[in-house]
Design a protein around this motif. Sequence first.
Motif, PDB file in Angstrom:
ATOM      1  N   SER A   1       4.375   6.281   2.919  1.00  0.00           N
ATOM      2  CA  SER A   1       3.504   6.072   2.052  1.00  0.00           C
ATOM      3  C   SER A   1       4.315   5.584   0.536  1.00  0.00           C
ATOM      4  CB  SER A   1       2.159   6.809   1.689  1.00  0.00           C
ATOM      5  OG  SER A   1       1.439   6.783   3.035  1.00  0.00           O
TER       6      SER A   1
ATOM      7  N   GLY B   1      -2.263   0.267   9.245  1.00  0.00           N
ATOM      8  CA  GLY B   1      -1.593  -0.927   8.999  1.00  0.00           C
ATOM      9  C   GLY B   1      -0.927  -0.981   7.610  1.00  0.00           C
ATOM     10  N   GLY B   2      -1.286  -2.123   6.897  1.00  0.00           N
ATOM     11  CA  GLY B   2      -0.796  -2.538   5.490  1.00  0.00           C
ATOM     12  C   GLY B   2      -1.692  -2.317   4.862  1.00  0.00           C
TER      13      GLY B   2
ATOM     14  N   ILE C   1      -2.963   8.813   3.917  1.00  0.00           N
ATOM     15  CA  ILE C   1      -4.116   9.049   4.398  1.00  0.00           C
ATOM     16  C   ILE C   1      -4.346  10.542   4.514  1.00  0.00           C
ATOM     17  CG2 ILE C   1      -5.136   9.006   6.784  1.00  0.00           C
ATOM     18  CD1 ILE C   1      -5.004   6.343   5.278  1.00  0.00           C
TER      19      ILE C   1
ATOM     20  N   LYS D   1       6.066  17.087   7.918  1.00  0.00           N
ATOM     21  CA  LYS D   1       7.516  17.153   8.104  1.00  0.00           C
ATOM     22  C   LYS D   1       8.318  16.509   6.731  1.00  0.00           C
ATOM     23  CE  LYS D   1       8.557  13.363  10.758  1.00  0.00           C
ATOM     24  NZ  LYS D   1       8.850  12.524  12.082  1.00  0.00           N
ATOM     25  N   GLU D   2       7.386  15.700   6.214  1.00  0.00           N
ATOM     26  CA  GLU D   2       7.882  15.018   4.761  1.00  0.00           C
ATOM     27  C   GLU D   2       6.503  15.197   3.822  1.00  0.00           C
ATOM     28  OE1 GLU D   2       8.267  12.425   7.047  1.00  0.00           O
ATOM     29  OE2 GLU D   2      10.213  12.094   7.353  1.00  0.00           O
TER      30      GLU D   2
ATOM     31  N   CYS E   1       9.625   0.809   4.695  1.00  0.00           N
ATOM     32  CA  CYS E   1       8.499   1.588   5.254  1.00  0.00           C
ATOM     33  C   CYS E   1       7.957   0.897   6.418  1.00  0.00           C
ATOM     34  CB  CYS E   1       7.733   1.382   4.047  1.00  0.00           C
ATOM     35  SG  CYS E   1       6.018   2.032   4.331  1.00  0.00           S
TER      36      CYS E   1
ATOM     37  N   THR F   1       4.167  -0.901  -1.486  1.00  0.00           N
ATOM     38  CA  THR F   1       3.997  -1.887  -2.746  1.00  0.00           C
ATOM     39  C   THR F   1       2.984  -1.552  -3.909  1.00  0.00           C
ATOM     40  OG1 THR F   1       4.147  -3.874  -0.971  1.00  0.00           O
ATOM     41  CG2 THR F   1       3.618  -4.348  -3.168  1.00  0.00           C
ATOM     42  N   GLY F   2       1.840  -1.078  -3.256  1.00  0.00           N
ATOM     43  CA  GLY F   2       0.792  -0.565  -4.321  1.00  0.00           C
ATOM     44  C   GLY F   2      -0.143  -1.509  -4.776  1.00  0.00           C
ATOM     45  N   ILE F   3      -0.767  -2.431  -3.846  1.00  0.00           N
ATOM     46  CA  ILE F   3      -1.943  -3.202  -4.406  1.00  0.00           C
ATOM     47  C   ILE F   3      -3.034  -3.064  -3.313  1.00  0.00           C
ATOM     48  CG2 ILE F   3      -0.661  -5.030  -5.703  1.00  0.00           C
ATOM     49  CD1 ILE F   3      -0.283  -6.534  -3.371  1.00  0.00           C
TER      50      ILE F   3
ATOM     51  N   GLY G   1      -3.147   1.135   4.161  1.00  0.00           N
ATOM     52  CA  GLY G   1      -3.325   2.709   4.054  1.00  0.00           C
ATOM     53  C   GLY G   1      -3.814   2.972   2.950  1.00  0.00           C
ATOM     54  N   TRP G   2      -3.166   2.543   1.888  1.00  0.00           N
ATOM     55  CA  TRP G   2      -3.568   3.116   0.469  1.00  0.00           C
ATOM     56  C   TRP G   2      -5.036   2.588  -0.043  1.00  0.00           C
ATOM     57  CZ3 TRP G   2      -1.702   6.868  -1.980  1.00  0.00           C
ATOM     58  CH2 TRP G   2      -0.522   7.317  -1.789  1.00  0.00           C
ATOM     59  N   SER G   3      -5.150   1.254   0.415  1.00  0.00           N
ATOM     60  CA  SER G   3      -6.509   0.615   0.025  1.00  0.00           C
ATOM     61  C   SER G   3      -7.659   1.190   0.612  1.00  0.00           C
ATOM     62  CB  SER G   3      -6.315  -0.939   0.374  1.00  0.00           C
ATOM     63  OG  SER G   3      -5.023  -1.499  -0.136  1.00  0.00           O
TER      64      SER G   3
ATOM     65  N   CYS H   1       1.265  14.239   5.055  1.00  0.00           N
ATOM     66  CA  CYS H   1       0.843  14.268   3.558  1.00  0.00           C
ATOM     67  C   CYS H   1       1.162  12.744   3.004  1.00  0.00           C
ATOM     68  CB  CYS H   1       1.812  15.291   2.941  1.00  0.00           C
ATOM     69  SG  CYS H   1       1.633  15.814   1.516  1.00  0.00           S
TER      70      CYS H   1
ATOM     71  N   PHE I   1       6.105  18.933  13.926  1.00  0.00           N
ATOM     72  CA  PHE I   1       5.455  19.256  15.376  1.00  0.00           C
ATOM     73  C   PHE I   1       6.203  18.583  16.404  1.00  0.00           C
ATOM     74  CE2 PHE I   1       2.261  20.208  12.342  1.00  0.00           C
ATOM     75  CZ  PHE I   1       1.695  21.519  12.875  1.00  0.00           C
TER      76      PHE I   1
HETATM   77  C1  LIG Z   1       6.482  -2.479   2.407  1.00  0.00           C
HETATM   78  C2  LIG Z   1       5.017  -1.973   2.605  1.00  0.00           C
HETATM   79  C3  LIG Z   1       4.177  -2.190   1.695  1.00  0.00           C
HETATM   80  C4  LIG Z   1       2.889  -1.757   1.846  1.00  0.00           C
HETATM   81  N1  LIG Z   1       2.050  -2.035   0.661  1.00  0.00           N
HETATM   82  C5  LIG Z   1       0.594  -1.540   0.918  1.00  0.00           C
HETATM   83  C6  LIG Z   1      -0.119  -1.863  -0.255  1.00  0.00           C
HETATM   84  O1  LIG Z   1       0.336  -2.420  -1.181  1.00  0.00           O
HETATM   85  N2  LIG Z   1      -1.325  -1.544  -0.259  1.00  0.00           N
HETATM   86  C7  LIG Z   1      -1.732  -0.690   0.820  1.00  0.00           C
HETATM   87  O2  LIG Z   1      -2.845  -0.487   0.759  1.00  0.00           O
HETATM   88  N3  LIG Z   1      -1.122  -0.350   1.704  1.00  0.00           N
HETATM   89  C8  LIG Z   1       0.347  -0.826   1.792  1.00  0.00           C
HETATM   90  N4  LIG Z   1       1.108  -0.610   3.095  1.00  0.00           N
HETATM   91  C9  LIG Z   1       0.517   0.330   3.945  1.00  0.00           C
HETATM   92  C10 LIG Z   1       0.782   1.756   3.756  1.00  0.00           C
HETATM   93  O3  LIG Z   1       1.936   1.922   3.181  1.00  0.00           O
HETATM   94  C11 LIG Z   1       0.416   2.447   4.879  1.00  0.00           C
HETATM   95  O4  LIG Z   1      -0.859   2.186   5.656  1.00  0.00           O
HETATM   96  C12 LIG Z   1       0.406   4.064   4.862  1.00  0.00           C
HETATM   97  O5  LIG Z   1       1.432   4.350   4.116  1.00  0.00           O
HETATM   98  C13 LIG Z   1      -0.084   4.665   5.854  1.00  0.00           C
HETATM   99  O6  LIG Z   1      -0.122   6.029   5.530  1.00  0.00           O
HETATM  100  P1  LIG Z   1      -0.199   7.255   6.226  1.00  0.00           P
HETATM  101  O7  LIG Z   1      -0.569   8.639   5.552  1.00  0.00           O
HETATM  102  O8  LIG Z   1      -1.037   6.952   7.567  1.00  0.00           O
HETATM  103  O9  LIG Z   1       1.341   7.452   6.990  1.00  0.00           O
HETATM  104  P2  LIG Z   1       2.638   8.341   6.162  1.00  0.00           P
HETATM  105  O10 LIG Z   1       2.718   7.775   4.723  1.00  0.00           O
HETATM  106  O11 LIG Z   1       3.635   7.848   7.197  1.00  0.00           O
HETATM  107  O12 LIG Z   1       2.378   9.754   6.252  1.00  0.00           O
HETATM  108  C14 LIG Z   1       2.524  10.464   7.603  1.00  0.00           C
HETATM  109  C15 LIG Z   1       2.549  11.947   7.461  1.00  0.00           C
HETATM  110  O13 LIG Z   1       2.500  12.659   8.842  1.00  0.00           O
HETATM  111  C16 LIG Z   1       3.850  13.384   8.852  1.00  0.00           C
HETATM  112  N5  LIG Z   1       4.263  13.547  10.186  1.00  0.00           N
HETATM  113  C17 LIG Z   1       4.341  12.440  10.837  1.00  0.00           C
HETATM  114  N6  LIG Z   1       4.679  12.873  12.312  1.00  0.00           N
HETATM  115  C18 LIG Z   1       4.829  14.337  12.151  1.00  0.00           C
HETATM  116  C19 LIG Z   1       5.243  15.465  12.934  1.00  0.00           C
HETATM  117  N7  LIG Z   1       5.645  15.159  14.293  1.00  0.00           N
HETATM  118  N8  LIG Z   1       4.959  16.724  12.354  1.00  0.00           N
HETATM  119  C20 LIG Z   1       4.485  16.937  11.138  1.00  0.00           C
HETATM  120  N9  LIG Z   1       4.315  15.738  10.366  1.00  0.00           N
HETATM  121  C21 LIG Z   1       4.469  14.626  10.812  1.00  0.00           C
HETATM  122  C22 LIG Z   1       4.567  12.521   7.740  1.00  0.00           C
HETATM  123  O14 LIG Z   1       6.102  13.552   7.502  1.00  0.00           O
HETATM  124  C23 LIG Z   1       3.945  12.270   6.594  1.00  0.00           C
HETATM  125  O15 LIG Z   1       3.652  13.419   5.839  1.00  0.00           O
HETATM  126  C24 LIG Z   1       2.513  -1.006   2.750  1.00  0.00           C
HETATM  127  C25 LIG Z   1       3.311  -1.054   4.009  1.00  0.00           C
HETATM  128  C26 LIG Z   1       4.552  -1.354   3.864  1.00  0.00           C
HETATM  129  C27 LIG Z   1       5.528  -0.876   4.949  1.00  0.00           C
END
Ligand SMILES: Cc1cc2nc3c(=O)[nH]c(=O)nc-3n(C[C@H](O)[C@H](O)[C@H](O)COP(=O)(O)OP(=O)(O)OC[C@H]3O[C@@H](n4cnc5c(N)ncnc54)[C@H](O)[C@@H]3O)c2cc1C
Length: 379
Positions: free
Chosen positions: A142, A80-81, A114, A134-135, A52, A146-148, A83-85, A111, A278
Amino acid sequence: MQRRQLLASVPALLTGTTALAQDEAAVRFGDPRRTLAPVRANPDRLIDMEVCTRPFRAQGPRIEAQRLHGKHVVHHYGHGGSGWSLSWGSARVALPLILEHKPKRIAVIGCGAIGLTTARVAQDAGLKVRIYCKERPPEVASSRATGIFTPDSRLVTTEHATPEFAHRWEAMTRSSFRTYQSLLGLPAEPVQWRDGYVLWDDVPQGPSHEPGEPDYPDLYSRIRDLRPRSMPLQPHEHPFKAAHAMKITQLVFNIGSYQRLLLDDFLRNGGEIVHREFTSTRELARLPEQTIVNCTGYGARALFGDDSLVPVRGQTARLIPQPEVDYLLFWRGHNLSMVPRGDGLLVQAQGEHDFGNADARVDRAQSVAAVERLAELFS
Ligand SMILES: Cc1cc2nc3c(=O)[nH]c(=O)nc-3n(C[C@H](O)[C@H](O)[C@H](O)COP(=O)(O)OP(=O)(O)OC[C@H]3O[C@@H](n4cnc5c(N)ncnc54)[C@H](O)[C@@H]3O)c2cc1C
């Protein structure tokens, strides 16, 4: 059995029952020596390995509005790390920007953690929401976290953590935390509290610093009251082969069932999901919605040309679920953690060159080494 015999055996039975009750009480009520089920830490039990990318920005998440190709675009990414929290609280910070032009319907791009929570917060504010992505889970980044509850993990550098930032962060964190308390005790336990152990061979002197990473501020001290107090343990009070141990209690997300719950709630509230990628921001002009929330996470770097987004790679591996293992483990100095979730025991070890690394390929040797290191604690 004769009546006399029966009566004679009653005191013995009672005594036995009392002894048993005392034993159980010793186990149940705070005896730190309670039996812990060992993790079957064997690489043969690995069922999944995933990578991830944390969407890190030195300045912290981008939450701001912009006029772009005739649309009102609200940026909401770069957590960053954390997002879920932070998701619920962060979505509530973005909401006034989303409502600026009094839309009835909005588009959310993304999706992940965030996008889904932003969509739910907007629905609760009375808006009709369509997600474009796109996914979708379980393919989003996401799903591989890890999920804490780690609201201060790789979120901002010390240099950018101004008092205003810290104040806003605290408000977001408290708001998210409150929402998570309302998601406890549900079927499939999307959110739960778990006990755990932090282990060290040597007590660290001063704050820890990941090699190759910037300095992160201490934000956690502002929300110390949100977590139960941790408790140092004596060597005879825990079974692990580590010189120092601390008992902790932590909020855990079972990401599989939690994401399912978010998706179900979104669809039940009239939400729609459209599969679409996009490749240029000009494509936004053709969407029917006038207000568009950009929740593309690390995808914003390519789509919106945001070079301030730094990828921070993280690889996790899952061992076959062991429901009897109900505790977390963090082994400091050995760069190792284990989180028990419904879908398996999640084992994670940070790689040496993860900061700035967008390589999404799985390195099996890294996870095998992490599981073998974990096994040392139980040998
Ligand atoms: C190993 C690891 C462990 C983690 N553990 C934790 C934890 O324990 N607790 C915590 O709070 N956070 C944790 N995090 C952080 C957390 O996972 C991220 O902050 C979070 O996933 C970010 O979410 P997001 O929705 O912004 O991004 P994403 O989950 O990447 O979602 C992005 C979305 O946008 C879409 N998208 C992107 N570009 C395009 C495009 N061009 N066109 C159409 N759609 C697009 C994707 O398909 C997806 O649906 C961890 C991260 C890692 C790597």
